[in-house]
Motif scaffolding. Structure first.
Motif, PDB file in Angstrom:
ATOM      1  N   GLY A 330       9.680  -9.140  -6.823  1.00 52.19           N
ATOM      2  CA  GLY A 330       9.258  -7.758  -7.043  1.00 52.19           C
ATOM      3  C   GLY A 330       7.753  -7.593  -6.993  1.00 52.19           C
ATOM      4  O   GLY A 330       7.233  -6.616  -6.451  1.00 52.19           O
ATOM      5  N   PHE A 331       7.014  -8.555  -7.545  1.00 47.52           N
ATOM      6  CA  PHE A 331       5.553  -8.480  -7.540  1.00 47.52           C
ATOM      7  C   PHE A 331       5.010  -8.569  -6.116  1.00 47.52           C
ATOM      8  O   PHE A 331       4.123  -7.814  -5.731  1.00 47.52           O
ATOM      9  CB  PHE A 331       4.975  -9.610  -8.397  1.00 47.52           C
ATOM     10  N   THR A 332       5.502  -9.517  -5.364  1.00 44.27           N
ATOM     11  CA  THR A 332       4.979  -9.702  -4.009  1.00 44.27           C
ATOM     12  C   THR A 332       5.376  -8.551  -3.092  1.00 44.27           C
ATOM     13  O   THR A 332       4.649  -8.224  -2.152  1.00 44.27           O
ATOM     14  CB  THR A 332       5.496 -11.024  -3.427  1.00 44.27           C
ATOM     15  N   ARG A 333       6.514  -7.927  -3.355  1.00 44.09           N
ATOM     16  CA  ARG A 333       6.983  -6.826  -2.508  1.00 44.09           C
ATOM     17  C   ARG A 333       6.034  -5.634  -2.592  1.00 44.09           C
ATOM     18  O   ARG A 333       5.880  -4.879  -1.637  1.00 44.09           O
ATOM     19  CB  ARG A 333       8.396  -6.425  -2.926  1.00 44.09           C
ATOM     20  N   HIS A 334       5.381  -5.468  -3.741  1.00 44.95           N
ATOM     21  CA  HIS A 334       4.475  -4.323  -3.941  1.00 44.95           C
ATOM     22  C   HIS A 334       3.070  -4.823  -4.286  1.00 44.95           C
ATOM     23  O   HIS A 334       2.420  -4.299  -5.181  1.00 44.95           O
ATOM     24  CB  HIS A 334       5.008  -3.434  -5.060  1.00 44.95           C
ATOM     25  N   ALA A 335       2.620  -5.839  -3.557  1.00 45.03           N
ATOM     26  CA  ALA A 335       1.348  -6.479  -3.894  1.00 45.03           C
ATOM     27  C   ALA A 335       0.166  -5.522  -3.795  1.00 45.03           C
ATOM     28  O   ALA A 335      -0.818  -5.664  -4.519  1.00 45.03           O
ATOM     29  CB  ALA A 335       1.121  -7.689  -2.977  1.00 45.03           C
ATOM     30  N   ASP A 336       0.216  -4.530  -2.886  1.00 44.64           N
ATOM     31  CA  ASP A 336      -0.919  -3.624  -2.699  1.00 44.64           C
ATOM     32  C   ASP A 336      -0.810  -2.359  -3.540  1.00 44.64           C
ATOM     33  O   ASP A 336      -1.718  -1.523  -3.509  1.00 44.64           O
ATOM     34  CB  ASP A 336      -1.032  -3.237  -1.215  1.00 44.64           C
ATOM     35  N   ASP A 337       0.260  -2.185  -4.226  1.00 44.05           N
ATOM     36  CA  ASP A 337       0.478  -0.970  -5.019  1.00 44.05           C
ATOM     37  C   ASP A 337       0.054  -1.239  -6.467  1.00 44.05           C
ATOM     38  O   ASP A 337       0.868  -1.615  -7.309  1.00 44.05           O
ATOM     39  CB  ASP A 337       1.945  -0.556  -4.946  1.00 44.05           C
ATOM     40  N   HIS A 338      -1.245  -1.062  -6.766  1.00 44.36           N
ATOM     41  CA  HIS A 338      -1.748  -1.386  -8.098  1.00 44.36           C
ATOM     42  C   HIS A 338      -1.145  -0.466  -9.159  1.00 44.36           C
ATOM     43  O   HIS A 338      -0.803  -0.921 -10.256  1.00 44.36           O
ATOM     44  CB  HIS A 338      -3.276  -1.282  -8.114  1.00 44.36           C
ATOM     45  N   ARG A 339      -1.053   0.818  -8.846  1.00 43.50           N
ATOM     46  CA  ARG A 339      -0.468   1.743  -9.822  1.00 43.50           C
ATOM     47  C   ARG A 339       0.998   1.399 -10.081  1.00 43.50           C
ATOM     48  O   ARG A 339       1.465   1.387 -11.224  1.00 43.50           O
ATOM     49  CB  ARG A 339      -0.585   3.173  -9.308  1.00 43.50           C
ATOM     50  N   GLY A 340       1.719   1.097  -8.990  1.00 43.25           N
ATOM     51  CA  GLY A 340       3.122   0.719  -9.155  1.00 43.25           C
ATOM     52  C   GLY A 340       3.274  -0.550  -9.975  1.00 43.25           C
ATOM     53  O   GLY A 340       4.198  -0.686 -10.778  1.00 43.25           O
ATOM     54  N   HIS A 341       2.333  -1.498  -9.757  1.00 42.26           N
ATOM     55  CA  HIS A 341       2.351  -2.735 -10.543  1.00 42.26           C
ATOM     56  C   HIS A 341       2.231  -2.442 -12.028  1.00 42.26           C
ATOM     57  O   HIS A 341       2.943  -3.012 -12.863  1.00 42.26           O
ATOM     58  CB  HIS A 341       1.192  -3.640 -10.112  1.00 42.26           C
ATOM     59  N   ARG A 342       1.292  -1.568 -12.371  1.00 43.76           N
ATOM     60  CA  ARG A 342       1.050  -1.278 -13.781  1.00 43.76           C
ATOM     61  C   ARG A 342       2.257  -0.595 -14.424  1.00 43.76           C
ATOM     62  O   ARG A 342       2.653  -0.949 -15.545  1.00 43.76           O
ATOM     63  CB  ARG A 342      -0.200  -0.405 -13.918  1.00 43.76           C
ATOM     64  N   ILE A 343       2.801   0.367 -13.713  1.00 43.16           N
ATOM     65  CA  ILE A 343       3.975   1.062 -14.255  1.00 43.16           C
ATOM     66  C   ILE A 343       5.141   0.093 -14.398  1.00 43.16           C
ATOM     67  O   ILE A 343       5.865   0.094 -15.401  1.00 43.16           O
ATOM     68  CB  ILE A 343       4.345   2.252 -13.356  1.00 43.16           C
ATOM     69  N   SER A 344       5.310  -0.762 -13.386  1.00 40.95           N
ATOM     70  CA  SER A 344       6.393  -1.743 -13.441  1.00 40.95           C
ATOM     71  C   SER A 344       6.200  -2.714 -14.603  1.00 40.95           C
ATOM     72  O   SER A 344       7.154  -3.067 -15.303  1.00 40.95           O
ATOM     73  CB  SER A 344       6.468  -2.511 -12.121  1.00 40.95           C
ATOM     74  N   GLY A 345       4.954  -3.145 -14.829  1.00 36.95           N
ATOM     75  CA  GLY A 345       4.678  -4.058 -15.940  1.00 36.95           C
ATOM     76  C   GLY A 345       5.009  -3.430 -17.282  1.00 36.95           C
ATOM     77  O   GLY A 345       5.595  -4.072 -18.159  1.00 36.95           O
ATOM     78  N   LEU A 346       4.638  -2.152 -17.448  1.00 43.67           N
ATOM     79  CA  LEU A 346       4.951  -1.458 -18.701  1.00 43.67           C
ATOM     80  C   LEU A 346       6.454  -1.292 -18.881  1.00 43.67           C
ATOM     81  O   LEU A 346       6.991  -1.468 -19.982  1.00 43.67           O
ATOM     82  CB  LEU A 346       4.255  -0.091 -18.724  1.00 43.67           C
ATOM     83  N   ALA A 347       7.146  -0.937 -17.782  1.00 41.08           N
ATOM     84  CA  ALA A 347       8.592  -0.731 -17.878  1.00 41.08           C
ATOM     85  C   ALA A 347       9.316  -2.038 -18.186  1.00 41.08           C
ATOM     86  O   ALA A 347      10.247  -2.074 -19.003  1.00 41.08           O
ATOM     87  CB  ALA A 347       9.113  -0.131 -16.571  1.00 41.08           C
ATOM     88  N   TYR A 348       8.880  -3.118 -17.510  1.00 41.70           N
ATOM     89  CA  TYR A 348       9.493  -4.420 -17.787  1.00 41.70           C
ATOM     90  C   TYR A 348       9.263  -4.823 -19.242  1.00 41.70           C
ATOM     91  O   TYR A 348      10.185  -5.286 -19.930  1.00 41.70           O
ATOM     92  CB  TYR A 348       8.903  -5.472 -16.847  1.00 41.70           C
ATOM     93  N   THR A 349       8.030  -4.626 -19.726  1.00 38.63           N
ATOM     94  CA  THR A 349       7.726  -4.951 -21.124  1.00 38.63           C
ATOM     95  C   THR A 349       8.587  -4.126 -22.071  1.00 38.63           C
ATOM     96  O   THR A 349       9.119  -4.647 -23.059  1.00 38.63           O
ATOM     97  CB  THR A 349       6.237  -4.696 -21.415  1.00 38.63           C
ATOM     98  N   ALA A 350       8.727  -2.837 -21.767  1.00 38.55           N
ATOM     99  CA  ALA A 350       9.564  -1.986 -22.615  1.00 38.55           C
ATOM    100  C   ALA A 350      11.008  -2.476 -22.621  1.00 38.55           C
ATOM    101  O   ALA A 350      11.667  -2.513 -23.672  1.00 38.55           O
ATOM    102  CB  ALA A 350       9.500  -0.541 -22.128  1.00 38.55           C
ATOM    103  N   GLY A 351      11.518  -2.875 -21.457  1.00 31.37           N
ATOM    104  CA  GLY A 351      12.897  -3.376 -21.399  1.00 31.37           C
ATOM    105  C   GLY A 351      13.085  -4.629 -22.227  1.00 31.37           C
ATOM    106  O   GLY A 351      14.088  -4.769 -22.941  1.00 31.37           O
ATOM    107  N   VAL A 352      12.103  -5.547 -22.172  1.00 28.82           N
ATOM    108  CA  VAL A 352      12.196  -6.790 -22.944  1.00 28.82           C
ATOM    109  C   VAL A 352      12.119  -6.506 -24.438  1.00 28.82           C
ATOM    110  O   VAL A 352      12.952  -6.980 -25.229  1.00 28.82           O
ATOM    111  CB  VAL A 352      11.083  -7.772 -22.519  1.00 28.82           C
ATOM    112  N   VAL A 353      11.115  -5.701 -24.855  1.00 30.70           N
ATOM    113  CA  VAL A 353      10.916  -5.441 -26.285  1.00 30.70           C
ATOM    114  C   VAL A 353      12.089  -4.677 -26.872  1.00 30.70           C
ATOM    115  O   VAL A 353      12.600  -5.017 -27.949  1.00 30.70           O
ATOM    116  CB  VAL A 353       9.596  -4.676 -26.508  1.00 30.70           C
ATOM    117  N   VAL A 354      12.541  -3.633 -26.174  1.00 39.06           N
ATOM    118  CA  VAL A 354      13.670  -2.839 -26.681  1.00 39.06           C
ATOM    119  C   VAL A 354      14.935  -3.693 -26.771  1.00 39.06           C
ATOM    120  O   VAL A 354      15.708  -3.583 -27.732  1.00 39.06           O
ATOM    121  CB  VAL A 354      13.896  -1.604 -25.787  1.00 39.06           C
TER     122      VAL A 354
END
Length: 696
Positions: A330-354
């Protein structure tokens, strides 16, 4: 998340006025017949209703046992006094004796209302109690309860008047201690008590010393009346540990007691050290009745730090590797999408914590309802193991390129992953927790052990920080530009990498099949393999076009299924096999087995393990089969016990809780007369050899 709210509420509402176990019903009661105000009489009390043949202990428990302990949380201006202990009864245990209570007993505690007290606007005085009691039959079980009670502050409370009056009647009445003595005569106390009621003269009395470890509780003693004075000759304990100048005692007849303080006359003989080797029967009896709950040795802040470090280390555990593969793709698929990376990181973190918090809330709610559960409890269910195996089979087939999800779904659904990357990242976090939660990484054990003993809010905070630790590397990678620049650029290599990542996913399926084999036997593993083959056949068949290709695909998969069924038995047998000479060394753990072996003079090593715990299997196949470790076990005459927690076992859950742990692996060394030594989660050869060869 909405579905988790009832569970969170149930966990946070674990404190209540009644706690029920298999042995005791405990209830917090209040008695304020004149209301709550300075100078008024206000009582609280913990009522313990024991099941037949079970008992708890008095303030002096006798030869063994522990008194009930009450810890109060009260508003400003309200102070709790000591327990007004009712008269106990003597409970013989072989050559020993304890003092305690059977049936139903109320332990009343007086409250002092000071002028600083201000009645709350809500009109209720909220009282919180943390109670610990040791309940014994032939075996002993440490139990505890969190209680909360709201007492009307502006009106009277007298619903429990009968229970409190019965407790008041059972309390010993004070006697004038003038002339009452305990004279030291060699190895005995010559006791003289003055001022007892005339109605007692000539009657035998029960004798309960409040000071422990002075007299021999289970020994025979004599008593007699000399005019108005009651006298007794009571043997001193050979292991006397106290030399008081005054001894408070309770004398009782037909449940009614009188309390006085004896003045000690004479010089105490030198206290004798306990013999190095007590008789095995005595040693076992003492351990059986004096087992106390282990108190976690770390604080809340240290537990949070341990949870954060443990979450970070979880990313290195083998059981989490397949999920890391998905994240890398997933990271490499959107390597140039910095905003998408950040949103994805927050969403993944939320999924793990919840997900961590949700699992923790479910576990705490079930424990509050009386279930004996620990961390990783979901994989103790064969049904959950089978569902995960099917899910990872489908994911593995997808990564291998056998099919694409969009080919089976309506076009609107097939594009959801692309249109909703936030939801996709969140669900990846949920999936990561489903696989990672059975693992116990270093630093996690003590933190999780403390968490289950804390109030619900603090416990959930520890589990949430554990999830944050696990998600932290991806959160940092998604928000720190230099880290993002290290990622490889998209290209044709990604398709090859994606197919390669199917293999660790299938490896996880093999592990899950083995786990189910441990839970349900080889037939269970075979049945799951057949189910997975049928699932794979269905998926593959749906991708084929034309009748001939469909028939050939079905034939190939049927052949593969037959081979997989045969291989399944071999996998299960190989995975459960031990090196030559190792398997017969281990015995099955059972309640009381450690005590029996210690009474025989043997040190004991216990491996708390489970088939679904990858760390356990790694340790079992490496350190615990090392030739030098096995040689040391043999030379030191260690008994090796294995507590298998693959399926739910309340006795093992309870044993882990006594050690301050809630999950596996846990490795413990027991020696006679010494506290247990808990090793680290990922044990090394040198660590184990150092502990088992340490005789100090």
């Amino acid at each position: 998340m909405v579905a988790l709210l009832p569970l969170l509420a149930a966990a946070q509402g674990g404190a209540k006025s009644v706690v029920t176990t298999d042995r005791v019903r405990a209830e917090l009661l209040a008695h304020a017949p004149d209301g709550i105000a300075p100078g008024r009489q206000v009582w609280l009390g913990l009522q313990l209703a024991h099941k037949p043949e079970w008992h708890t202990y008095w303030k002096n428990s006798g030869d063994s046992g522990l008194p009930t302990q009450l810890t109060w949380t009260l508003p400003r201006g309200v102070e709790a006094g000591e327990i007004a202990w009712p008269v106990p009864r003597k409970i013989p245990i072989g050559a020993l004796a304890n003092y305690g209570y059977e049936g139903t007993v109320l332990l009343p505690v007086p409250l002092t209302i000071t002028p600083e007290f201000k009645a709350p606007l809500a009109g209720d005085l909220e009282v919180r109690l943390k109670a610990n009691w040791l309940v014994c039959k032939k075996e002993c079980i440490p139990e505890e309860g969190d209680f909360v009670l709201k007492v009307p502050a502006r009106s009277t409370t007298a619903l429990n008047a009968a229970q409190f009056q019965q407790a008041f009647d059972a309390q010993p009445r004070p006697l004038d201690g003038g002339g009452s003595t305990a004279r030291i005569e060699g190895s005995a106390l010559a006791i003289t008590v003055q001022g007892l009621p005339a109605t007692l003269r000539g009657k035998p009395l029960e004798f309960f010393p409040e000071t422990g470890e002075v007299v021999e509780t289970g020994a025979q003693w004599t008593q007699a009346w000399k005019g108005e004075a009651w006298t007794a000759q009571v043997p001193l304990s050979p292991q006397r540990a106290a030399s008081p100048t005054a001894m408070p005692v309770v004398l009782a007849s037909n449940g009614q007691g009188w309390r006085t303080e004896l003045k000690v006359v004479g010089a105490w003989p030198a206290a004798q050290a306990a013999p190095a080797g007590l008789p095995p029967s005595l040693e076992a009896a003492l351990r059986e009745n004096a087992r106390a709950p282990a108190t976690p040795s770390i604080g809340f802040a240290a537990a949070l730090l341990g949870a954060l470090l443990g979450g970070l280390i979880l990313n290195l555990m083998p059981c989490v590797f397949p999920i890391l593969a998905i994240k890398v793709v997933g990271f490499t698929r959107h390597a140039d999408d910095h905003r998408g990376h950040r949103i994805s990181g927050l969403a993944y973190t939320a999924g793990v914590v919840v997900s961590f918090a949700g699992l923790a809330a479910l576990m705490l709610a079930l424990r509050a309802a009386g279930e004996q559960l620990g961390w990783g409890f979901q994989l103790q269910s064969p049904a959950v193991v089978a569902v995960l195996a099917a899910l990872f089979t489908i994911i593995g087939l997808n990564l291998a390129g056998v099919f694409e999800f969009r080919s089976f779904l309506p076009s609107r659904w097939a594009t959801m992953q692309a249109k909703h990357p936030v939801a996709d990242a969140f669900l990846t976090g949920v999936l990561a927790v489903a696989v990672a939660s059975p693992c116990t990484a270093p630093f996690m054990g003590a933190s999780l052990g403390l968490a289950i003993a804390l109030p619900a809010a603090e416990a959930l905070a520890i589990f949430a920080v554990l999830g944050l630790g696990m998600a932290l590397p991806y959160l940092v990678a998604s928000w720190v530009p230099p880290v993002a620049r290290w990622l490889p650029r998209p290209g044709a290599w990604m398709e090859t990498f994606r197919r390669l990542m199917a293999f660790p996913m299938f490896g996880t399926v093999v592990w899950l099949v083995w786990v189910l084999g441990q839970q349900s036997g080889i037939d269970g593993a075979g049945a799951l393999l057949a189910l997975l083959v049928a699932l794979s056949m269905t998926v593959w068949a749906l991708t084929l076009r034309g009748r001939v290709r469909l028939a050939l695909g079905a034939l190939a998969l049927a052949s593969f299924g037959l081979l997989a069924w045969t291989a399944g038995g071999a996998i299960t047998r190989v995975a459960t096999a031990q090196p030559a000479g190792a398997q017969e060394r281990w015995q099955a753990w059972a309640p009381g087995r450690v005590d029996q072996l210690l009474a025989e003079g043997r040190p004991v090593f216990v491996d708390f393990t489970a088939a679904w715990c990858v760390t356990c299997q790694y340790n079992k196949k490496t350190t615990l089969t090392d030739r030098e470790v096995l040689a040391d076990f043999e030379s030191r005459n260690f008994a090796l016990l294995r507590a298998d927690w693959t399926r739910r076992d309340p006795a093992i859950t309870e044993a882990l809780a006594q050690l301050g742990r809630s999950g596996v692996p846990v490795y413990v060394v027991y020696r006679q007369g010494r506290p247990p030594v808990v090793l680290s989660e990922v044990i090394g050869v040198e660590e184990v050899r150092s502990v088992i060869n340490n005789e100090l």
